[in-house]
Design an enzyme around this catalytic site. Structure first.
Site, PDB file in Angstrom:
ATOM      1  N   HIS A 111       0.875  -1.181   0.000  1.00  0.00           N
ATOM      2  CA  HIS A 111       0.000   0.000   0.000  1.00  0.00           C
ATOM      3  C   HIS A 111       0.911   1.229   0.000  1.00  0.00           C
ATOM      4  CE1 HIS A 111      -2.797   2.948   1.770  1.00  0.00           C
ATOM      5  NE2 HIS A 111      -3.795   2.124   1.503  1.00  0.00           N
ATOM      6  N   LYS A 165     -10.153  -0.328  10.788  1.00  0.00           N
ATOM      7  CA  LYS A 165     -10.210  -1.616  10.073  1.00  0.00           C
ATOM      8  C   LYS A 165     -10.433  -2.763  11.062  1.00  0.00           C
ATOM      9  CE  LYS A 165      -7.112   0.063   6.472  1.00  0.00           C
ATOM     10  NZ  LYS A 165      -7.930   0.373   5.300  1.00  0.00           N
TER      11      LYS A 165
HETATM   12  N1  PLP Z   1      -1.771  -0.571   4.670  1.00  0.00           N
HETATM   13  C1  PLP Z   1      -2.717  -1.376   4.188  1.00  0.00           C
HETATM   14  C2  PLP Z   1      -2.349  -2.788   3.827  1.00  0.00           C
HETATM   15  C3  PLP Z   1      -4.009  -0.916   4.028  1.00  0.00           C
HETATM   16  O1  PLP Z   1      -4.962  -1.711   3.553  1.00  0.00           O
HETATM   17  C4  PLP Z   1      -4.305   0.420   4.375  1.00  0.00           C
HETATM   18  C5  PLP Z   1      -5.656   0.977   4.143  1.00  0.00           C
HETATM   19  O2  PLP Z   1      -6.381   0.541   3.292  1.00  0.00           O
HETATM   20  C6  PLP Z   1      -3.294   1.213   4.911  1.00  0.00           C
HETATM   21  C7  PLP Z   1      -2.038   0.693   5.040  1.00  0.00           C
HETATM   22  C8  PLP Z   1      -3.552   2.609   5.338  1.00  0.00           C
HETATM   23  O3  PLP Z   1      -4.458   2.602   6.386  1.00  0.00           O
HETATM   24  P1  PLP Z   1      -4.970   3.977   6.998  1.00  0.00           P
HETATM   25  O4  PLP Z   1      -5.599   4.721   5.870  1.00  0.00           O
HETATM   26  O5  PLP Z   1      -5.948   3.547   8.039  1.00  0.00           O
HETATM   27  O6  PLP Z   1      -3.781   4.657   7.544  1.00  0.00           O
END
Ligand code: PLP
Length: 407
Positions: A124, A227
């Site tokens: 991500h 999440k």
């Molecule tokens: N990493 C992964 C694997 C994710 O799925 C996400 C969000 O979809 C994030 C990081 C970032 O999460 P956040 O937007 O809650 O910081």
């Protein structure tokens, strides 16, 4: 399906009783954000009704109680992640902020010219851009471990990129875009053999199966409350005590100091050193309620339930002409990405929305992965503990409707 009382669990989520576009909501976007059970909504609301005060400052009872609630939430996250000590848990806004904390604090003290940071091809952007920025600033190099066409991390390729200059391995535990579950214990072995830390992005893993940072051999582990069926605005970073001790603060101000004069300041020990300013106290209380809820349902049971849903969805979607599932490796978890011949994923998303089915379409904050897969975007279905076979049937029917419209 598994012996999982989904009907009873669904009743815990008020939003699942609502209608979208005049149809009962089918929510298949839990990877983006999970829906909230009533106990979480009530915990946040009760906090503001009966317990609200700032923490660690007031000498009065209400503030003492709020401080206790906040610290009890830290203990809940410690239990969830299997950390040895609650002082290894730092509250952040989300996974993104947890990873940025490591990049700013640990990274800027430990990464210099010629050093390398190893990530994987399926990260991500939250576990890519902070390292890219750090490397650019420090004259270091970002290396990217390859994935195979079936969505697995190529461990040999990964190992061949490691050298004396590698200072950190940063990898997703589960890919949000294609559901690959990475061989993180093997990554931990590679990191340990070189005496370097392993950071795991646990945003998609912690809500889906039991996690124990000590068993995994993770040095840093990042999660998002929203999440984990908890509130938005709260997340957490696990960081091994030994590393935390030598990490400087990354944000400064109130709440994180020991002594301040106009000449200099000294800082509190971890975790307080990393929590400048008033934190999201109600968010932490809500997250504690979410952790209790998840542990009550049982993460091993959630894992089983989601695996059964995924297998069923692979079968049902496999019957749809022109639909290609993007492989997420042998241990694919919770997430299913696909493309439909001749229909842009955004159009798939729009038609499904008209049928009351909420999915995600786009690059999933993983543009380099999309490029590697040879697509610009995918449609993505992701499961939560409340999803059912009926949701998959509604999804399949909506996809057939999509084909009628576009072909
Ligand atoms: N990493 C992964 C694997 C994710 O799925 C996400 C969000 O979809 C994030 C990081 C970032 O999460 P956040 O937007 O809650 O910081």
């Amino acid at each position: 399906m598994s012996a999982f009382d989904t009907a009873r669990l669904r009743a815990d989520f008020p939003i699942l009783r609502t209608q979208m576009r005049g149809k009962p909501l089918v929510y298949l976007d839990t990877a983006a954000s999970a829906q909230k059970p009533q106990v979480v909504i009530e915990a946040v609301s009760n906090f503001y009704r009966h317990e609200n005060a700032n923490i660690h400052r007031g000498l009065y009872e209400l503030s003492e109680q709020a401080s206790l609630r906040y610290e009890a939430a830290r203990e809940k996250v410690r239990e969830l992640l299997g950390a040895a000590d609650a002082r290894e848990i730092i509250f952040t806004r989300n996974t993104t902020e947890a990873i940025n904390l490591v990049a700013w604090s640990w990274g800027r003290s430990n990464i210099g010219p010629g050093d390398e940071v190893l990530i994987t091809a399926l990260e991500h952007h939250a576990n890519l851009v902070p390292w890219q920025q750090l490397c650019a600033e420090r004259g270091a190099r970002l290396r990217v471990a390859p994935i195979s066409d079936d969505g697995e991390l190529e461990l040999d390729g990964c190992e061949s990129l490691l050298g004396r200059q590698t200072k950190l391995i940063a990898a997703a535990h589960v890919s949000n875009a294609i559901g690959t579950r990475l061989p993180v214990k093997k990554l931990a072995g590679l990191a340990q053999a070189r005496g370097i830390p392993l950071l795991l992005d646990g945003a998609q893993a912690a809500p889906r199966f039991p996690v124990n940072v000590r068993e995994l051999g993770a040095d840093f582990y990042a999660v998002s409350g929203h999440k984990l069926y908890g509130p938005t605005g709260i997340g957490a970073l696990y960081a091994r005590a030994e590393l935390l001790e030598s990490m400087p603060p990354w944000q400064t101000g109130g709440g994180m100091i020991e002594q301040v004069s106009f000449e200099r300041s000294s800082f509190a020990p971890a975790p307080v050193r990393f929590e400048a300013g008033t934190p999201d106290i109600a968010g932490a209380v809500g997250l504690a309620a979410a952790v209790d809820y998840l542990r009550g349902v049982g993460l091993a049971r959630i894992e089983q339930h989601e695996a059964a849903l995924l297998a069923e969805a692979v079968l049902r979607l496999g019957e749809i002409p022109g639909l290609r599932i993007i492989a997420g490796g042998e241990q694919q978890t919770g997430v299913l990405s696909f493309v439909l011949d001749g229909v842009h994923p955004h159009d798939v998303g729009a038609v499904l929305d008209a049928e009351g089915v909420a999915i995600r379409a786009g690059h999933h904050c993983a543009q380099p992965l999309m490029k590697r897969l040879g697509v610009t975007a995918t449609a993505r279905v992701s499961f939560g503990l409340y999803n059912t076979s009926e949701d998959i049937e509604r999804l399949a029917a909506a996809l057939r409707r999509c084909i009628e419209i576009f072909r």
